[in-house]
Design a protein around this motif. Sequence first.
Motif, PDB file in Angstrom:
ATOM      1  N   ASN A 127      15.916  98.458  68.743  1.00  0.00           N
ATOM      2  CA  ASN A 127      17.073  99.398  69.190  1.00  0.00           C
ATOM      3  C   ASN A 127      16.957 100.646  68.276  1.00  0.00           C
ATOM      4  O   ASN A 127      17.282 101.774  68.786  1.00  0.00           O
ATOM      5  N   LEU A 128      16.630 100.378  66.945  1.00  0.00           N
ATOM      6  CA  LEU A 128      16.538 101.654  65.970  1.00  0.00           C
ATOM      7  C   LEU A 128      15.517 102.514  66.692  1.00  0.00           C
ATOM      8  O   LEU A 128      15.569 103.810  66.591  1.00  0.00           O
ATOM      9  N   SER A 129      14.282 102.151  66.794  1.00  0.00           N
ATOM     10  CA  SER A 129      13.354 102.752  67.337  1.00  0.00           C
ATOM     11  C   SER A 129      13.311 103.596  68.549  1.00  0.00           C
ATOM     12  O   SER A 129      13.072 104.674  69.033  1.00  0.00           O
ATOM     13  N   LYS A 130      14.122 102.729  69.671  1.00  0.00           N
ATOM     14  CA  LYS A 130      14.458 103.248  70.997  1.00  0.00           C
ATOM     15  C   LYS A 130      15.544 104.415  70.806  1.00  0.00           C
ATOM     16  O   LYS A 130      15.287 105.526  71.323  1.00  0.00           O
ATOM     17  N   GLN A 131      16.472 104.210  70.030  1.00  0.00           N
ATOM     18  CA  GLN A 131      17.504 105.145  69.947  1.00  0.00           C
ATOM     19  C   GLN A 131      17.381 106.436  68.883  1.00  0.00           C
ATOM     20  O   GLN A 131      18.131 107.333  68.727  1.00  0.00           O
ATOM     21  N   ARG A 132      16.024 106.211  68.025  1.00  0.00           N
ATOM     22  CA  ARG A 132      15.807 107.263  67.095  1.00  0.00           C
ATOM     23  C   ARG A 132      16.933 107.319  66.085  1.00  0.00           C
ATOM     24  O   ARG A 132      17.482 108.652  65.935  1.00  0.00           O
ATOM     25  N   LYS A 133      17.734 106.379  65.313  1.00  0.00           N
ATOM     26  CA  LYS A 133      18.801 106.542  64.524  1.00  0.00           C
ATOM     27  C   LYS A 133      18.233 106.657  63.188  1.00  0.00           C
ATOM     28  O   LYS A 133      17.039 106.285  62.609  1.00  0.00           O
ATOM     29  N   THR A 134      19.090 107.600  62.460  1.00  0.00           N
ATOM     30  CA  THR A 134      18.733 107.897  61.024  1.00  0.00           C
ATOM     31  C   THR A 134      20.035 107.744  60.203  1.00  0.00           C
ATOM     32  O   THR A 134      20.994 107.487  60.594  1.00  0.00           O
ATOM     33  N   CYS A 135      19.660 107.807  58.880  1.00  0.00           N
ATOM     34  CA  CYS A 135      20.889 107.589  57.846  1.00  0.00           C
ATOM     35  C   CYS A 135      21.452 108.981  57.574  1.00  0.00           C
ATOM     36  O   CYS A 135      20.616 109.937  57.509  1.00  0.00           O
ATOM     37  N   PRO A 136      22.681 109.038  57.344  1.00  0.00           N
ATOM     38  CA  PRO A 136      23.390 110.271  56.909  1.00  0.00           C
ATOM     39  C   PRO A 136      22.841 110.685  55.617  1.00  0.00           C
ATOM     40  O   PRO A 136      22.176 109.867  54.802  1.00  0.00           O
ATOM     41  N   ALA A 137      23.260 112.097  55.127  1.00  0.00           N
ATOM     42  CA  ALA A 137      22.704 112.320  53.893  1.00  0.00           C
ATOM     43  C   ALA A 137      23.463 111.557  52.851  1.00  0.00           C
ATOM     44  O   ALA A 137      24.539 111.191  52.665  1.00  0.00           O
ATOM     45  N   GLY A 138      22.457 111.159  51.789  1.00  0.00           N
ATOM     46  CA  GLY A 138      23.143 110.481  50.368  1.00  0.00           C
ATOM     47  C   GLY A 138      22.879 109.006  50.709  1.00  0.00           C
ATOM     48  O   GLY A 138      23.070 108.185  49.792  1.00  0.00           O
ATOM     49  N   TRP A 139      22.210 108.615  52.106  1.00  0.00           N
ATOM     50  CA  TRP A 139      22.098 107.336  52.252  1.00  0.00           C
ATOM     51  C   TRP A 139      20.807 107.122  52.506  1.00  0.00           C
ATOM     52  O   TRP A 139      19.953 107.878  52.822  1.00  0.00           O
ATOM     53  N   ARG A 140      20.341 105.725  51.864  1.00  0.00           N
ATOM     54  CA  ARG A 140      18.850 105.340  51.872  1.00  0.00           C
ATOM     55  C   ARG A 140      18.707 104.202  53.129  1.00  0.00           C
ATOM     56  O   ARG A 140      19.460 103.106  53.179  1.00  0.00           O
ATOM     57  N   MET A 141      17.640 104.375  53.927  1.00  0.00           N
ATOM     58  CA  MET A 141      17.166 103.378  54.850  1.00  0.00           C
ATOM     59  C   MET A 141      16.254 102.239  54.348  1.00  0.00           C
ATOM     60  O   MET A 141      15.396 102.523  53.595  1.00  0.00           O
ATOM     61  N   PHE A 142      16.765 101.056  54.851  1.00  0.00           N
ATOM     62  CA  PHE A 142      15.900  99.928  54.594  1.00  0.00           C
ATOM     63  C   PHE A 142      16.134  99.073  55.772  1.00  0.00           C
ATOM     64  O   PHE A 142      17.123  98.627  56.290  1.00  0.00           O
ATOM     65  N   SER A 143      14.897  98.768  56.507  1.00  0.00           N
ATOM     66  CA  SER A 143      14.997  97.973  57.745  1.00  0.00           C
ATOM     67  C   SER A 143      15.707  98.441  58.719  1.00  0.00           C
ATOM     68  O   SER A 143      15.380  99.788  59.127  1.00  0.00           O
ATOM     69  N   CYS A 144      16.764  97.830  58.984  1.00  0.00           N
ATOM     70  CA  CYS A 144      17.951  98.526  60.010  1.00  0.00           C
ATOM     71  C   CYS A 144      19.151  98.894  59.496  1.00  0.00           C
ATOM     72  O   CYS A 144      20.088  99.161  60.279  1.00  0.00           O
ATOM     73  N   SER A 145      19.248  99.241  58.121  1.00  0.00           N
ATOM     74  CA  SER A 145      20.505  99.614  57.790  1.00  0.00           C
ATOM     75  C   SER A 145      20.531 100.745  56.822  1.00  0.00           C
ATOM     76  O   SER A 145      19.345 100.921  56.242  1.00  0.00           O
ATOM     77  N   CYS A 146      21.289 101.432  56.614  1.00  0.00           N
ATOM     78  CA  CYS A 146      21.501 102.518  55.532  1.00  0.00           C
ATOM     79  C   CYS A 146      22.493 102.006  54.295  1.00  0.00           C
ATOM     80  O   CYS A 146      23.493 101.215  54.452  1.00  0.00           O
ATOM     81  N   TYR A 147      21.949 102.506  53.136  1.00  0.00           N
ATOM     82  CA  TYR A 147      22.775 101.852  52.057  1.00  0.00           C
ATOM     83  C   TYR A 147      23.006 103.157  51.074  1.00  0.00           C
ATOM     84  O   TYR A 147      22.377 103.982  50.861  1.00  0.00           O
ATOM     85  N   ARG A 148      24.267 102.985  50.472  1.00  0.00           N
ATOM     86  CA  ARG A 148      24.626 104.145  49.292  1.00  0.00           C
ATOM     87  C   ARG A 148      25.253 103.406  48.223  1.00  0.00           C
ATOM     88  O   ARG A 148      26.271 102.517  48.451  1.00  0.00           O
ATOM     89  N   LEU A 149      24.829 104.030  47.055  1.00  0.00           N
ATOM     90  CA  LEU A 149      25.474 103.572  45.922  1.00  0.00           C
ATOM     91  C   LEU A 149      26.607 104.584  45.541  1.00  0.00           C
ATOM     92  O   LEU A 149      26.275 105.709  45.725  1.00  0.00           O
ATOM     93  N   SER A 150      27.766 104.069  45.099  1.00  0.00           N
ATOM     94  CA  SER A 150      28.734 104.847  44.865  1.00  0.00           C
ATOM     95  C   SER A 150      28.578 105.891  43.612  1.00  0.00           C
ATOM     96  O   SER A 150      27.977 105.146  42.612  1.00  0.00           O
TER      97      SER A 150
END
Length: 241
Positions: free
Chosen positions: A107-130
């Motif tokens: 789904n990510l590949s088809k929809q070309r989703k990306t993470c917002p600024a300040g977030w890091r991508m891994f696999s299918c999710s975005c992560y952010r340390l407070s």
Amino acid sequence: MTTSEKQAMEEIYVNAEYDKSANPIPSTINPKGPRSSKRSFYSGVIVSLGLLSVFLMVGLITLGVYLNDSAASVSAVSRKLSSMIEDRDVLHVHLTEKIKELGRLQNLSKQRKTCPAGWRMFSCSCYRLSESSGSWDQSRKDCRDNGADLVVIESPEEQTFVSTITSEPTWIGLNDKEQEGAWKWVDGTRLTWSNWAQGEPNNAGEEDCGHLESKEKRPWNDFRCTASMKWICEKIPQHNE
């Protein structure tokens, strides 16, 4: 004695001899008779019953040994079957996770989703340390205010990635608030994989929330939910217009 008298005597003698040969007197008489025959019959019956008892005893012993071996075999098969069922369940969980991850990747590949600024991508999710610190509940509120939730770690690979984000005690989306010892993630799923530090969780004083330790590889620990520490949020990537 006259000739006629001699002839008469000879006829008597001949008749007497004939009677002996026609009706012989038994020379011997069986002294035991019918009683001896009955005793022989009873003896044969007793011997036969004895042999039958021996055969029956041998059969019972053989059957007992067979049943004992069969019970042991059934027990061994039962244990093996239980082990196989457990292995099957574990494989099913892993397979479900992989299928889920594959679907999200597609789904990510088809929809070309990306993470917002300040977030890091891994696999299918975005992560952010407070940047700030707070209690477990405050941490979760911040994540949800940003369209995310506290991180849910489902595999060793994800754990390795998360360990690169932080080097200090950090909240994750794990708790047993509802039932002591029944740890589950913020999305409602129970643990299928864990990375508890040795001796943890130990609930040493109402420790109902999970966090990453500052030790190498960031093992998990349970701690008081009111404690203040940083946290990691996780969310689905956004659609790239």
